[in-house]
Design a protein around this motif. Structure first.
Motif, PDB file in Angstrom:
ATOM      1  N   SER A 488      12.162  -4.540  17.069  1.00  0.00           N
ATOM      2  CA  SER A 488      13.183  -4.023  17.772  1.00  0.00           C
ATOM      3  C   SER A 488      14.413  -4.030  17.274  1.00  0.00           C
ATOM      4  CB  SER A 488      13.428  -3.743  19.854  1.00  0.00           C
ATOM      5  OG  SER A 488      11.976  -3.533  20.038  1.00  0.00           O
ATOM      6  N   SER A 489      14.060  -3.884  15.858  1.00  0.00           N
ATOM      7  CA  SER A 489      15.353  -4.302  14.997  1.00  0.00           C
ATOM      8  C   SER A 489      14.966  -4.250  13.703  1.00  0.00           C
ATOM      9  CB  SER A 489      16.289  -5.767  15.327  1.00  0.00           C
ATOM     10  OG  SER A 489      17.151  -5.489  14.577  1.00  0.00           O
ATOM     11  N   ARG A 490      14.352  -4.609  13.074  1.00  0.00           N
ATOM     12  CA  ARG A 490      14.228  -5.126  11.535  1.00  0.00           C
ATOM     13  C   ARG A 490      12.631  -4.976  11.158  1.00  0.00           C
ATOM     14  NH1 ARG A 490      18.871  -4.818   8.185  1.00  0.00           N
ATOM     15  NH2 ARG A 490      20.033  -4.667   9.722  1.00  0.00           N
ATOM     16  N   ALA A 491      11.858  -4.782   9.996  1.00  0.00           N
ATOM     17  CA  ALA A 491      11.061  -4.487  10.474  1.00  0.00           C
ATOM     18  C   ALA A 491      10.489  -5.736   8.629  1.00  0.00           C
ATOM     19  CB  ALA A 491      10.069  -3.208   9.376  1.00  0.00           C
ATOM     20  N   GLY A 492       9.121  -6.464   9.012  1.00  0.00           N
ATOM     21  CA  GLY A 492       9.295  -7.002   8.023  1.00  0.00           C
ATOM     22  C   GLY A 492       8.078  -6.869   6.258  1.00  0.00           C
ATOM     23  N   GLY A 493       8.217  -7.259   5.650  1.00  0.00           N
ATOM     24  CA  GLY A 493       7.637  -6.913   4.574  1.00  0.00           C
ATOM     25  C   GLY A 493       6.433  -6.543   4.869  1.00  0.00           C
ATOM     26  N   ILE A 494       5.778  -5.421   3.619  1.00  0.00           N
ATOM     27  CA  ILE A 494       4.298  -4.944   3.707  1.00  0.00           C
ATOM     28  C   ILE A 494       3.924  -6.598   2.582  1.00  0.00           C
ATOM     29  CG2 ILE A 494       4.434  -2.832   4.151  1.00  0.00           C
ATOM     30  CD1 ILE A 494       4.065  -2.210   1.227  1.00  0.00           C
ATOM     31  N   GLN A 495       2.184  -6.257   3.148  1.00  0.00           N
ATOM     32  CA  GLN A 495       1.502  -7.708   2.197  1.00  0.00           C
ATOM     33  C   GLN A 495       1.218  -6.890   0.321  1.00  0.00           C
ATOM     34  OE1 GLN A 495      -1.830  -6.377   4.504  1.00  0.00           O
ATOM     35  NE2 GLN A 495      -2.064  -8.501   3.424  1.00  0.00           N
ATOM     36  N   ASP A 496       1.775  -7.731  -0.152  1.00  0.00           N
ATOM     37  CA  ASP A 496       1.660  -7.203  -0.957  1.00  0.00           C
ATOM     38  C   ASP A 496      -0.200  -6.986  -1.653  1.00  0.00           C
ATOM     39  OD1 ASP A 496       1.270  -6.379  -4.515  1.00  0.00           O
ATOM     40  OD2 ASP A 496       1.506  -8.760  -4.638  1.00  0.00           O
ATOM     41  N   VAL A 497      -1.401  -5.671  -2.188  1.00  0.00           N
ATOM     42  CA  VAL A 497      -2.664  -5.988  -2.146  1.00  0.00           C
ATOM     43  C   VAL A 497      -3.072  -6.834  -3.556  1.00  0.00           C
ATOM     44  CG1 VAL A 497      -2.621  -3.700  -0.785  1.00  0.00           C
ATOM     45  CG2 VAL A 497      -2.248  -3.478  -3.191  1.00  0.00           C
ATOM     46  N   ALA A 498      -4.170  -7.611  -3.666  1.00  0.00           N
ATOM     47  CA  ALA A 498      -4.659  -7.683  -5.194  1.00  0.00           C
ATOM     48  C   ALA A 498      -4.357  -6.885  -5.916  1.00  0.00           C
ATOM     49  CB  ALA A 498      -6.152  -8.235  -4.562  1.00  0.00           C
ATOM     50  N   SER A 499      -4.320  -7.726  -7.638  1.00  0.00           N
ATOM     51  CA  SER A 499      -4.424  -6.847  -8.327  1.00  0.00           C
ATOM     52  C   SER A 499      -5.118  -7.475  -9.269  1.00  0.00           C
ATOM     53  CB  SER A 499      -2.407  -6.166  -8.337  1.00  0.00           C
ATOM     54  OG  SER A 499      -1.789  -7.623  -8.959  1.00  0.00           O
ATOM     55  N   GLY A 500      -4.328  -6.770 -11.283  1.00  0.00           N
ATOM     56  CA  GLY A 500      -4.830  -7.865 -11.991  1.00  0.00           C
ATOM     57  C   GLY A 500      -5.915  -7.373 -12.384  1.00  0.00           C
ATOM     58  N   THR A 501      -7.301  -8.239 -13.598  1.00  0.00           N
ATOM     59  CA  THR A 501      -8.207  -7.737 -13.715  1.00  0.00           C
ATOM     60  C   THR A 501      -9.488  -9.354 -13.371  1.00  0.00           C
ATOM     61  OG1 THR A 501      -8.014  -8.052 -15.780  1.00  0.00           O
ATOM     62  CG2 THR A 501      -8.003  -5.963 -15.529  1.00  0.00           C
ATOM     63  N   VAL A 502     -10.331  -9.307 -13.111  1.00  0.00           N
ATOM     64  CA  VAL A 502     -11.242 -10.214 -13.064  1.00  0.00           C
ATOM     65  C   VAL A 502     -11.600 -11.438 -14.059  1.00  0.00           C
ATOM     66  CG1 VAL A 502     -13.843 -11.102 -12.739  1.00  0.00           C
ATOM     67  CG2 VAL A 502     -12.702  -8.745 -11.155  1.00  0.00           C
ATOM     68  N   ALA A 503     -11.003 -10.518 -15.521  1.00  0.00           N
ATOM     69  CA  ALA A 503     -11.623 -10.938 -16.694  1.00  0.00           C
ATOM     70  C   ALA A 503     -10.700 -12.302 -17.275  1.00  0.00           C
ATOM     71  CB  ALA A 503     -12.293  -9.928 -17.908  1.00  0.00           C
ATOM     72  N   LEU A 504      -8.869 -11.734 -16.640  1.00  0.00           N
ATOM     73  CA  LEU A 504      -8.078 -11.682 -17.073  1.00  0.00           C
ATOM     74  C   LEU A 504      -7.677 -11.927 -18.381  1.00  0.00           C
ATOM     75  CD1 LEU A 504      -8.066 -15.301 -15.053  1.00  0.00           C
ATOM     76  CD2 LEU A 504      -6.589 -12.804 -14.655  1.00  0.00           C
ATOM     77  N   VAL A 505      -8.427 -10.045 -18.651  1.00  0.00           N
ATOM     78  CA  VAL A 505      -7.418  -9.474 -20.108  1.00  0.00           C
ATOM     79  C   VAL A 505      -6.842  -7.839 -19.256  1.00  0.00           C
ATOM     80  CG1 VAL A 505      -8.325  -8.297 -22.100  1.00  0.00           C
ATOM     81  CG2 VAL A 505      -9.217 -10.349 -21.410  1.00  0.00           C
TER      82      VAL A 505
END
Length: 677
Positions: A488-505
């Motif tokens: 009822s005062s201040r909302a928390g920050g939303i979660q970051d979602v998965a990013s980047g690449t599987v091959a790490l390129v």
């Protein structure tokens, strides 16, 4: 088989006792009444004549003989059970297989039928109507009004053996037949067995039983490799011609010196495998020659690449130089295929004609400057700065011929508020061996682009009341946790979602957690770092490589009593690639997420707990919410969200690497095929 049947049945001889058939009602009335008519007497005489000639007369008369009892007919269940038991005992007694089994099956069949058909309840013979041995007789049926001799109680049929001993049960009878057949065949007496349908049925049924027993009792030889396969790991190799110490087409155990040549099989080479417990078979393109230790590599005065080796031969065809090709031979040139490192780093490898062999302990790598130090000594290592590509980070590339590294720290210039710096890449033409502990600091190759953690907020509400919500956790291979709210005062920050690449390129580390809105994300970059290790031959790691995300940061909200509460950083990224990769018993590849910040000491009603970072088995958690209160002099601090899990990528020649059961991989693990050129 019939001869064997007759011989087996000789042990079952006994006087045949038959049950008299009852006298027909009409005949009974004829004998007890007045004189019968001439026509009736003639009719009865004709019936008797037909019966005596061996024809079965249904109704008033039945056909009986020593080999076919009067009550014989289609076999009953008890008959079949007794016969099968007798067949089983005789077959077990006979043993063996092949022709012997067939002879015993035939003998068992005859004995089964003889015993089962003669071991029924029957009456002793009476009167002059008793037939002699093997002769047919006619027994008139009786009626209630007939005057007949008293019927004796049922008598169990007993059988006598050839030596006069009494046999009283099917089991004893069958075993006695076995004994006589095996030990005293000359004492067996002949008995004719009637070839009736029941006998034929039992003959084939016994053959079926013997077949089932033979199949059920048969066990494949575990060492046989006639089908070309060896399924027992204790005997892994098929000795086709028996030249390696075994029998022909037999699986054998192998203990040999790794990579040592063993023998030639026509145009194929047998060489001990890398673990010394089996042989690798290689088809030789130019033929196999034991005198040259395996596959012929080249012709006189030629340099060729064949069977995974580049070799040069002199005028006599002797190999004067050779080199193994872990990635195979190039298609149209006499050279090995070479590694093509990920993230386009081959260009830097080719820039150094003669790179050094590195053997370092407790080294410090600086990716901003490219310096390498061991204590106070500066070590010269060829290096290049590869620019960032896409959403990836810049990469400091160190080039070597081979690398032996015992513990190291990888750092970047600036302080904790500075933006992330370049990641690190160790690229070698030869082997790479790493032991000890290698720590990559959070800002080494940390992600900047593609990260979107929500930010918290903070304020001084007057009268000593301060409120602060938590920032969301950073992400990499998995999501971060949400920041806690002041309800009822201040909302928390939303979660970051998965990013980047599987091959790490492109290569990049983890995202930082969200910070207070007035400062923006990345004010305290805490995402895990990024490292790439590439080798043209093999990589052995028996060390800890740590790219974990850092804990969320907290700070004063301006000049107020409130605190800024950041989310935890995501775990970083580890890229390892070589034709062969092995993780030892002490290997720990760590990329867990960081814990969120907590704005006050100890969780309480108005002090929310921080979210935990992700591990290999647990997702990142959200920071705890706290309620709002108007009570003066109250601090209301929610928790920051935990950071997400990092990545581990392993590229090999066949997308397979080895590890022990003590290896720890705290990351999202993927594998891929190594690129070559």
């Amino acid at each position: 088989m019939h001869g064997a049947s007759r011989r087996a049945c000789q042990a079952l001889r006994s006087p045949v006792r038959v049950r008299p058939a009852p006298i027909a009602a009409r005949e009974s009335r004829g004998r007890t009444g007045t004189a019968r008519s001439t026509d009736a007497r003639k009719r009865d005489a004709r019936k008797r004549a037909r019966a005596q000639s061996g024809r079965r007369v249904m109704g008033r008369y039945a056909y009986c003989s020593s080999s076919l009892p009067c009550d014989a007919g289609m076999p009953t269940a008890s008959f079949l059970v007794r016969a099968l038991l007798t067949t089983f005992v005789l077959t077990a007694c006979g043993g063996g297989g092949g022709a012997a089994s067939m002879r015993w099956a035939s003998a068992a069949t005859a004995s089964s039928y003889a015993f089962a058909s003669t071991s029924r309840w029957s009456l002793p013979p009476r009167g002059e109507e008793q037939a002699t041995t093997n002769s047919a007789r006619v027994i008139p049926r009786s009626t209630a009004g007939a005057t007949t001799a008293p019927r004796p109680p049922p008598t169990r049929r007993f059988m006598t053996s050839s030596d006069g001993k009494l046999v009283s049960s099917s089991r004893n009878a069958a075993m006695h037949v076995c004994d006589n057949f095996v030990r005293n065949p000359a004492q067996l007496q002949s008995t004719t067995v009637a070839m009736i349908p029941e006998y034929l049925l039992m003959k084939w049924l016994s053959v079926f039983v013997v077949g089932v027993m033979a199949v059920g009792c048969t066990k494949a030889n575990p060492k046989s490799c006639k089908d070309g396969l060896c399924t027992d790991q204790s005997f892994p190799f098929c000795d086709v011609d028996g030249t390696l110490g075994g029998e022909v087409q037999e699986c054998i155990a192998v203990s040999c010196t790794p990579t040592e040549f063993e023998a030639c099989r026509a145009d194929r080479e047998l060489r001990c495998n890398a673990t010394g417990n089996d042989y690798d078979i290689t088809q030789c393109e130019l033929g196999c020659d034991a005198a040259t230790d395996g596959c012929r590599l080249c012709d006189p005065n030629q340099t060729t690449c064949t069977n995974g080796k580049v070799a040069t031969c002199d005028a006599d065809g002797n190999v004067v130089a050779s080199k193994s090709c872990p990635l195979g031979c190039f298609e149209d040139q006499p050279r090995c295929r070479e590694i093509d490192p990920s993230n386009n780093l081959a260009v830097y490898l080719d820039m150094v004609a003669s790179p050094p062999d590195l053997d370092l302990s407790n080294a410090i790598f600086n990716t901003d400057t490219g310096e390498v130090r061991v204590a106070t000594q500066l070590v010269s290592v060829p290096n290049f700065l590869a620019p960032a590509s896409g959403t990836g980070a810049a990469i400091r590339v160190f080039i070597a011929n081979s690398i032996t590294l015992n513990s190291a720290s990888v750092q970047v210039g600036g302080d904790s508020r500075s933006p992330p710096g370049p990641g690190i890449a160790l690229v070698a033409r030869g082997n790479v061996t790493i032991t000890g502990e290698v720590i990559i600091q959070p800002r080494v190759g940390g992600a900047i682009f593609g990260c979107n953690p929500g930010t918290g907020s903070c304020a001084d509400d007057g009268n000593g009341r301060a409120v602060a919500s938590g920032g969301g956790g950073g992400a990499n291979a998995s999501d971060g946790g949400s920041g806690g709210s002041v309800i009822s005062s201040r909302a928390g920050g939303i979660q970051d979602v998965a990013s980047g690449t599987v091959a790490l390129v492109p290569l990049r580390g983890g995202c930082s957690g969200g910070f207070a809105g007035s400062f923006g994300p990345g004010t305290y970059p805490n995402g895990g770092g990024a490292i790439q290790i590439s080798s043209g031959t093999k990589i052995d790691i028996d060390a800890t490589i740590d790219v974990r995300g850092a804990t969320g940061e907290g700070d004063r909200c301006g000049t107020t009593n409130a605190s800024m509460i950041g989310g935890g950083g995501a775990g970083g990224s580890i890229l390892i690639e070589a034709p062969r990769v092995a993780f030892g018993i002490n290997a720990k590849l760590l990329a867990p997420g960081g814990v969120g910040a907590q704005g006050c000491v100890g969780a309480s009603t108005y002090c929310g707990a921080a979210g935990t970072g992700a591990t290999a088995s647990i997702a990142a958690s959200a920071g705890a919410d706290v309620p709002y209160t108007s009570t003066i002099d109250t601090l209301m601090m929610a928790g920051g969200g935990g950071g997400g899990l990092g990545r581990l990528r392993v590229n090999t020649a066949d997308a397979v690497y080895t590890k022990t059961n003590t290896t720890i991989e705290a990351a999202v693990v993927t594998t891929g095929m190594l690129r070559s050129r």
